[in-house]
Design a protein around this motif. Structure first.
Motif, PDB file in Angstrom:
ATOM      1  N   ASN A  16       0.760  -1.780   0.133  1.00  0.00           N
ATOM      2  CA  ASN A  16      -0.107  -0.023   0.171  1.00  0.00           C
ATOM      3  C   ASN A  16       0.828   1.357  -0.283  1.00  0.00           C
ATOM      4  O   ASN A  16       0.479   2.447  -0.847  1.00  0.00           O
ATOM      5  N   ASP A  17       2.639   1.335   0.821  1.00  0.00           N
ATOM      6  CA  ASP A  17       3.326   2.068   0.720  1.00  0.00           C
ATOM      7  C   ASP A  17       3.174   2.595  -0.526  1.00  0.00           C
ATOM      8  O   ASP A  17       3.668   4.092  -1.122  1.00  0.00           O
ATOM      9  N   ALA A  18       3.927   1.306  -0.985  1.00  0.00           N
ATOM     10  CA  ALA A  18       4.508   1.909  -2.342  1.00  0.00           C
ATOM     11  C   ALA A  18       3.572   2.188  -3.549  1.00  0.00           C
ATOM     12  O   ALA A  18       3.704   3.300  -4.023  1.00  0.00           O
ATOM     13  N   GLY A  19       1.869   1.940  -3.213  1.00  0.00           N
ATOM     14  CA  GLY A  19       0.987   2.116  -4.151  1.00  0.00           C
ATOM     15  C   GLY A  19       0.387   3.504  -4.179  1.00  0.00           C
ATOM     16  O   GLY A  19       1.044   4.358  -4.900  1.00  0.00           O
ATOM     17  N   GLU A  20       1.121   4.067  -2.672  1.00  0.00           N
ATOM     18  CA  GLU A  20       1.359   5.534  -2.367  1.00  0.00           C
ATOM     19  C   GLU A  20       2.098   6.558  -2.703  1.00  0.00           C
ATOM     20  O   GLU A  20       1.631   7.856  -3.888  1.00  0.00           O
ATOM     21  N   PHE A  21       3.466   5.956  -3.582  1.00  0.00           N
ATOM     22  CA  PHE A  21       4.238   6.375  -4.206  1.00  0.00           C
ATOM     23  C   PHE A  21       4.420   6.499  -6.065  1.00  0.00           C
ATOM     24  O   PHE A  21       4.985   6.503  -6.688  1.00  0.00           O
ATOM     25  N   GLY A  22       2.667   5.069  -6.222  1.00  0.00           N
ATOM     26  CA  GLY A  22       3.546   5.011  -7.713  1.00  0.00           C
ATOM     27  C   GLY A  22       4.451   4.388  -7.624  1.00  0.00           C
ATOM     28  O   GLY A  22       4.758   4.581  -9.054  1.00  0.00           O
ATOM     29  N   LEU A  23       4.711   3.311  -6.993  1.00  0.00           N
ATOM     30  CA  LEU A  23       6.569   2.410  -7.792  1.00  0.00           C
ATOM     31  C   LEU A  23       5.182   0.906  -7.788  1.00  0.00           C
ATOM     32  O   LEU A  23       4.407   0.564  -6.991  1.00  0.00           O
ATOM     33  N   GLU A  81      13.032   9.488   0.933  1.00  0.00           N
ATOM     34  CA  GLU A  81      11.587   8.995   1.302  1.00  0.00           C
ATOM     35  C   GLU A  81      10.907   7.985   1.318  1.00  0.00           C
ATOM     36  O   GLU A  81      10.511   6.868   2.331  1.00  0.00           O
ATOM     37  N   HIS A  82      11.272   7.330   0.241  1.00  0.00           N
ATOM     38  CA  HIS A  82      11.608   5.564  -0.398  1.00  0.00           C
ATOM     39  C   HIS A  82      11.890   4.739   0.572  1.00  0.00           C
ATOM     40  O   HIS A  82      11.664   3.591   1.277  1.00  0.00           O
ATOM     41  N   GLN A  83      13.724   5.522   1.333  1.00  0.00           N
ATOM     42  CA  GLN A  83      14.054   4.783   2.230  1.00  0.00           C
ATOM     43  C   GLN A  83      13.604   4.625   3.834  1.00  0.00           C
ATOM     44  O   GLN A  83      13.847   4.225   4.576  1.00  0.00           O
ATOM     45  N   LYS A  84      13.271   5.955   4.253  1.00  0.00           N
ATOM     46  CA  LYS A  84      12.338   5.833   5.474  1.00  0.00           C
ATOM     47  C   LYS A  84      11.169   5.519   5.876  1.00  0.00           C
ATOM     48  O   LYS A  84      11.539   4.324   6.595  1.00  0.00           O
ATOM     49  N   GLN A  85      10.652   4.395   4.587  1.00  0.00           N
ATOM     50  CA  GLN A  85       9.238   3.627   4.149  1.00  0.00           C
ATOM     51  C   GLN A  85       9.917   2.605   4.439  1.00  0.00           C
ATOM     52  O   GLN A  85       9.243   1.293   5.316  1.00  0.00           O
ATOM     53  N   ALA A  86      10.557   2.699   3.743  1.00  0.00           N
ATOM     54  CA  ALA A  86      11.390   0.793   3.854  1.00  0.00           C
ATOM     55  C   ALA A  86      12.172   0.385   5.206  1.00  0.00           C
ATOM     56  O   ALA A  86      11.879  -0.887   5.937  1.00  0.00           O
ATOM     57  N   ARG A  87      12.920   1.327   5.488  1.00  0.00           N
ATOM     58  CA  ARG A  87      13.355   1.313   7.258  1.00  0.00           C
ATOM     59  C   ARG A  87      12.123   1.156   8.587  1.00  0.00           C
ATOM     60  O   ARG A  87      12.156  -0.197   9.350  1.00  0.00           O
ATOM     61  N   ALA A  88      11.605   1.677   8.196  1.00  0.00           N
ATOM     62  CA  ALA A  88       9.908   1.479   9.155  1.00  0.00           C
ATOM     63  C   ALA A  88       9.231  -0.325   8.864  1.00  0.00           C
ATOM     64  O   ALA A  88       8.668  -0.528   9.941  1.00  0.00           O
ATOM     65  N   THR A  89       8.904  -0.657   7.147  1.00  0.00           N
ATOM     66  CA  THR A  89       8.715  -1.536   7.346  1.00  0.00           C
ATOM     67  C   THR A  89       9.542  -2.975   7.697  1.00  0.00           C
ATOM     68  O   THR A  89       9.154  -3.818   8.366  1.00  0.00           O
TER      69      THR A  89
END
Length: 207
Positions: A16-23, A81-89
């Motif tokens: 879902n997070d990736a979808g919000e970034f359009g990835l 920002e991508h890496q911040k989200q991945a770290r949290a994941t």
């Protein structure tokens, strides 16, 4: 994290997070293959993997699931920002910080500074224009029998369409021809995503 199916809530959130970034992210079948390849890379003990993708949160979960307790993952992407989200994941999935690290740099600028022969798996989701340079940068980083995974690099099979002469198709076609000429690579192409190529690094004769 006990599994890598879509039922895993951490993986669902990562998608879902990736979808919000359009990835773009690998589907479940592709993700399962990544876990299997990572497990094979880790069969000899400690294993190092590299993920070059803006969707490191999803790809990294699959790779870490296969790498085992002694494996470690390096994620490369210039977007903080991508890496911040991945770290949290990864933290939410229960992976300790020593299992992963992030390099907030352009991949082709930082890969040349990594240790040659020290990784067992490299995953790359690259623009067609960067594919050949990425292959050349990643190949020395792999040890014998290491695996290079090129995601969505076959452009849904349009490489064989001679009427397609746009820049992306031409670049992807040139990269594929380059792969064909690599004598130390065992090449496998799979109809996953837009077409995946897997290169396994053959040991040098007599090694």
């Amino acid at each position: 994290m006990t599994g890598t199916t879509d039922e895993d809530p951490v993986l669902v959130d990562a998608r879902n997070d990736a979808g919000e970034f359009g990835l773009a992210v690998p589907d479940e079948m592709t993700g399962s293959l990544l876990s299997t390849l990572a497990a094979g890379a880790a069969s000899g003990g400690s294993a190092g993997a590299i993920a070059v993708t803006p969707a490191a949160g999803v790809v990294g979960l699959y790779l870490l699931a296969g790498l085992g307790e002694r494996g470690h993952l390096t994620c490369i992407d210039p977007e903080a920002e991508h890496q911040k989200q991945a770290r949290a994941t990864f933290t939410a999935a229960g992976y300790r910080p020593g299992r992963f690290r992030f390099l907030p740099s352009r991949p082709l600028e930082v890969m040349g500074r990594l240790a040659h022969g020290s990784y067992q798996l490299v995953y790359g989701d690259m623009r067609p224009s960067d594919l050949r340079a990425f292959i050349n940068a990643a190949w020395p980083l792999l040890g014998d029998n290491g695996v290079l995974v090129l995601a969505d690099c076959l452009l849904d099979g349009t490489l064989t369409d001679e009427t397609r002469r746009d820049r992306d198709t031409t670049a992807a076609r040139e990269a594929d021809e380059h792969v064909r000429q690599m004598e130390d690579a065992l090449v496998t192409r799979l109809p996953l995503g837009a077409g995946m190529t897997i290169l396994t690094k053959r040991p040098a004769p007599g090694s």
